[in-house]
Design an enzyme around this catalytic site. Structure first.
Site, PDB file in Angstrom:
ATOM      1  N   TYR A   1       6.730  -6.336 -13.071  1.00  0.00           N
ATOM      2  CA  TYR A   1       7.212  -5.056 -12.534  1.00  0.00           C
ATOM      3  C   TYR A   1       8.196  -5.291 -11.381  1.00  0.00           C
ATOM      4  CZ  TYR A   1       6.711  -0.236 -10.735  1.00  0.00           C
ATOM      5  OH  TYR A   1       6.934   1.057 -10.313  1.00  0.00           O
TER       6      TYR A   1
ATOM      7  N   LYS B   1      12.073  -4.225 -11.253  1.00  0.00           N
ATOM      8  CA  LYS B   1      12.556  -3.282 -10.233  1.00  0.00           C
ATOM      9  C   LYS B   1      13.610  -3.914  -9.332  1.00  0.00           C
ATOM     10  CE  LYS B   1      10.199   0.306 -11.528  1.00  0.00           C
ATOM     11  NZ  LYS B   1      10.915   1.448 -12.130  1.00  0.00           N
TER      12      LYS B   1
HETATM   13  P1  NAP Z   1       3.945   7.851 -15.010  1.00  0.00           P
HETATM   14  O1  NAP Z   1       3.305   9.059 -14.415  1.00  0.00           O
HETATM   15  O2  NAP Z   1       3.106   6.783 -15.604  1.00  0.00           O
HETATM   16  O3  NAP Z   1       5.044   8.360 -16.069  1.00  0.00           O
HETATM   17  C1  NAP Z   1       5.815   7.412 -16.752  1.00  0.00           C
HETATM   18  C2  NAP Z   1       6.850   8.118 -17.579  1.00  0.00           C
HETATM   19  O4  NAP Z   1       7.640   7.108 -18.248  1.00  0.00           O
HETATM   20  C3  NAP Z   1       6.242   8.993 -18.661  1.00  0.00           C
HETATM   21  O5  NAP Z   1       6.996  10.159 -18.795  1.00  0.00           O
HETATM   22  C4  NAP Z   1       6.366   8.131 -19.915  1.00  0.00           C
HETATM   23  O6  NAP Z   1       6.531   8.885 -21.090  1.00  0.00           O
HETATM   24  C5  NAP Z   1       7.661   7.400 -19.636  1.00  0.00           C
HETATM   25  N1  NAP Z   1       7.775   6.187 -20.440  1.00  0.00           N
HETATM   26  C6  NAP Z   1       6.968   5.107 -20.435  1.00  0.00           C
HETATM   27  N2  NAP Z   1       7.397   4.210 -21.348  1.00  0.00           N
HETATM   28  C7  NAP Z   1       8.498   4.748 -21.924  1.00  0.00           C
HETATM   29  C8  NAP Z   1       9.384   4.303 -22.934  1.00  0.00           C
HETATM   30  N3  NAP Z   1       9.218   3.122 -23.530  1.00  0.00           N
HETATM   31  N4  NAP Z   1      10.409   5.109 -23.288  1.00  0.00           N
HETATM   32  C9  NAP Z   1      10.573   6.313 -22.702  1.00  0.00           C
HETATM   33  N5  NAP Z   1       9.756   6.793 -21.748  1.00  0.00           N
HETATM   34  C10 NAP Z   1       8.735   6.015 -21.368  1.00  0.00           C
HETATM   35  O7  NAP Z   1       4.847   7.110 -13.918  1.00  0.00           O
HETATM   36  P2  NAP Z   1       5.489   7.624 -12.547  1.00  0.00           P
HETATM   37  O8  NAP Z   1       4.577   7.240 -11.458  1.00  0.00           O
HETATM   38  O9  NAP Z   1       5.936   9.033 -12.690  1.00  0.00           O
HETATM   39  O10 NAP Z   1       6.740   6.649 -12.464  1.00  0.00           O
HETATM   40  C11 NAP Z   1       8.058   7.057 -12.798  1.00  0.00           C
HETATM   41  C12 NAP Z   1       9.006   5.952 -12.344  1.00  0.00           C
HETATM   42  O11 NAP Z   1       8.874   5.747 -10.938  1.00  0.00           O
HETATM   43  C13 NAP Z   1       8.728   4.598 -12.990  1.00  0.00           C
HETATM   44  O12 NAP Z   1       9.951   3.919 -13.211  1.00  0.00           O
HETATM   45  C14 NAP Z   1       7.933   3.874 -11.929  1.00  0.00           C
HETATM   46  O13 NAP Z   1       8.032   2.485 -12.054  1.00  0.00           O
HETATM   47  C15 NAP Z   1       8.602   4.394 -10.676  1.00  0.00           C
HETATM   48  N6  NAP Z   1       7.782   4.272  -9.475  1.00  0.00           N
HETATM   49  C16 NAP Z   1       6.574   4.894  -9.389  1.00  0.00           C
HETATM   50  C17 NAP Z   1       5.809   4.752  -8.229  1.00  0.00           C
HETATM   51  C18 NAP Z   1       4.467   5.413  -8.056  1.00  0.00           C
HETATM   52  O14 NAP Z   1       3.782   5.105  -7.056  1.00  0.00           O
HETATM   53  N7  NAP Z   1       4.041   6.301  -8.933  1.00  0.00           N
HETATM   54  C19 NAP Z   1       6.306   3.974  -7.183  1.00  0.00           C
HETATM   55  C20 NAP Z   1       7.539   3.357  -7.311  1.00  0.00           C
HETATM   56  C21 NAP Z   1       8.275   3.520  -8.461  1.00  0.00           C
HETATM   57  P3  NAP Z   1       5.384   9.031 -22.230  1.00  0.00           P
HETATM   58  O15 NAP Z   1       4.096   9.290 -21.548  1.00  0.00           O
HETATM   59  O16 NAP Z   1       5.909  10.173 -23.031  1.00  0.00           O
HETATM   60  O17 NAP Z   1       5.392   7.762 -23.005  1.00  0.00           O
END
Ligand code: NAP
Length: 246
Positions: free
Chosen positions: A154, A158
């Site tokens: 990851y 990133k």
């Molecule tokens: P999440 O709630 O797990 O949601 C992930 C999203 O990505 C879902 O809509 C999922 O769609 C989609 N996804 C996963 N695999 C995919 C694929 N192969 N093709 C298309 N869509 C896909 O995650 P989140 O926390 O909202 O994170 C969103 C972004 O922010 C990510 O890039 C994550 O790394 C980043 N981020 C998150 C955090 C945190 O603390 N939450 C911190 C830093 C960065 P489906 O369910 O429809 O498959």
């Protein structure tokens, strides 16, 4: 503010992506909601946007699929004639200590979190270059800057997103396209919901502002970076992390 604009948000079925999509739609953009597995949740986001008077469409695809990304972009241009905003948000985690991490888990995270963004930028920028305008926002993470035990795949993806962002910013700037990254810290979503309470407490203790962020905090940063006011900002990484990494 975004009336007449067309935006593609990847991973818009849940968490941060759905909040970004709702925010852009609330400002007048027609938003294409990409999802992979969560069809019902993506449909709920679409319905919510439409119920508030916005415009949304669904696009199911796995961002790691190069050909599917190309087709999606062709469909968008056929339907709307232009693409103004691309938000690369789709992401997964497959955590494990480096010594024990399988090659498959390393590759899958890179394929989705890093290569997926390359795919969409490659095809979206072709259209944005013709338009001589566009905004690209890539969601990175503080982990891509600081590293994190148990997240070699990851963190590498990133950190790669930051290099991709800066390179795309340099290549596309002369045609009026800006490319920026956002590095969220801990945000309350499905991705962090599964963390044990002890880990969450330890994480919160490292955050000067004291709590996890909300998806809306990241959506607000996206909203700024796609706005007219951010027209002179490109190649930057905006931290949305409560001061966790500075
Ligand atoms: P999440 O709630 O797990 O949601 C992930 C999203 O990505 C879902 O809509 C999922 O769609 C989609 N996804 C996963 N695999 C995919 C694929 N192969 N093709 C298309 N869509 C896909 O995650 P989140 O926390 O909202 O994170 C969103 C972004 O922010 C990510 O890039 C994550 O790394 C980043 N981020 C998150 C955090 C945190 O603390 N939450 C911190 C830093 C960065 P489906 O369910 O429809 O498959």
């Amino acid at each position: 503010m975004l009336e007449g604009k067309v935006a593609l948000v990847t991973g818009a079925s849940r968490g941060i992506g759905s909040e970004i999509a709702k925010k852009l739609a609330s400002q007048g953009a027609a938003v294409i909601l990409n999802f992979n597995g969560s069809k019902e949740r993506a449909e709920e986001v679409k319905e919510e946007i439409e119920a508030s008077g916005g415009t949304a469409a669904l696009c199911q695809l796995d961002v790691s699929n190069y050909g599917a990304c190309e087709k999606c972009m062709q469909d968008i241009i056929r339907e709307y004639g232009h693409l103004d905003i691309l938000v690369n948000n789709a992401g997964i985690t497959k955590d494990g200590l480096l010594m024990k991490m399988s090659e498959e888990d390393f590759d899958r995270v890179i394929q989705i979190n890093l290569k997926g963004a390359f795919h969409t930028i490659r095809f979206a920028s072709r259209q944005m270059l013709k338009q001589k305008s566009g905004r690209i926002i890539n969601i990175s993470s503080v982990v891509g800057i600081a590293g994190n035990a148990g997240q070699a795949n990851y963190a590498a993806a990133k950190a790669g997103i930051i290099g991709l962002t800066k390179t795309a910013a340099k290549e596309l700037a002369s045609r009026g396209i800006t490319v920026n990254a956002i590095a969220p810290g801990f945000i309350d979503t499905d991705m962090t919901a599964g963390l044990p309470d002890k880990v969450k407490e330890a994480a919160a203790a490292q955050i000067p502002l004291g709590t996890f962020g909300k998806p809306a905090d990241v959506a607000a940063a996206v909203s700024f970076l796609v706005s007219e006011d951010a027209g002179y900002i490109t190649g930057q990484v905006l931290h949305v992390d409560g001061g966790m990494v500075m």
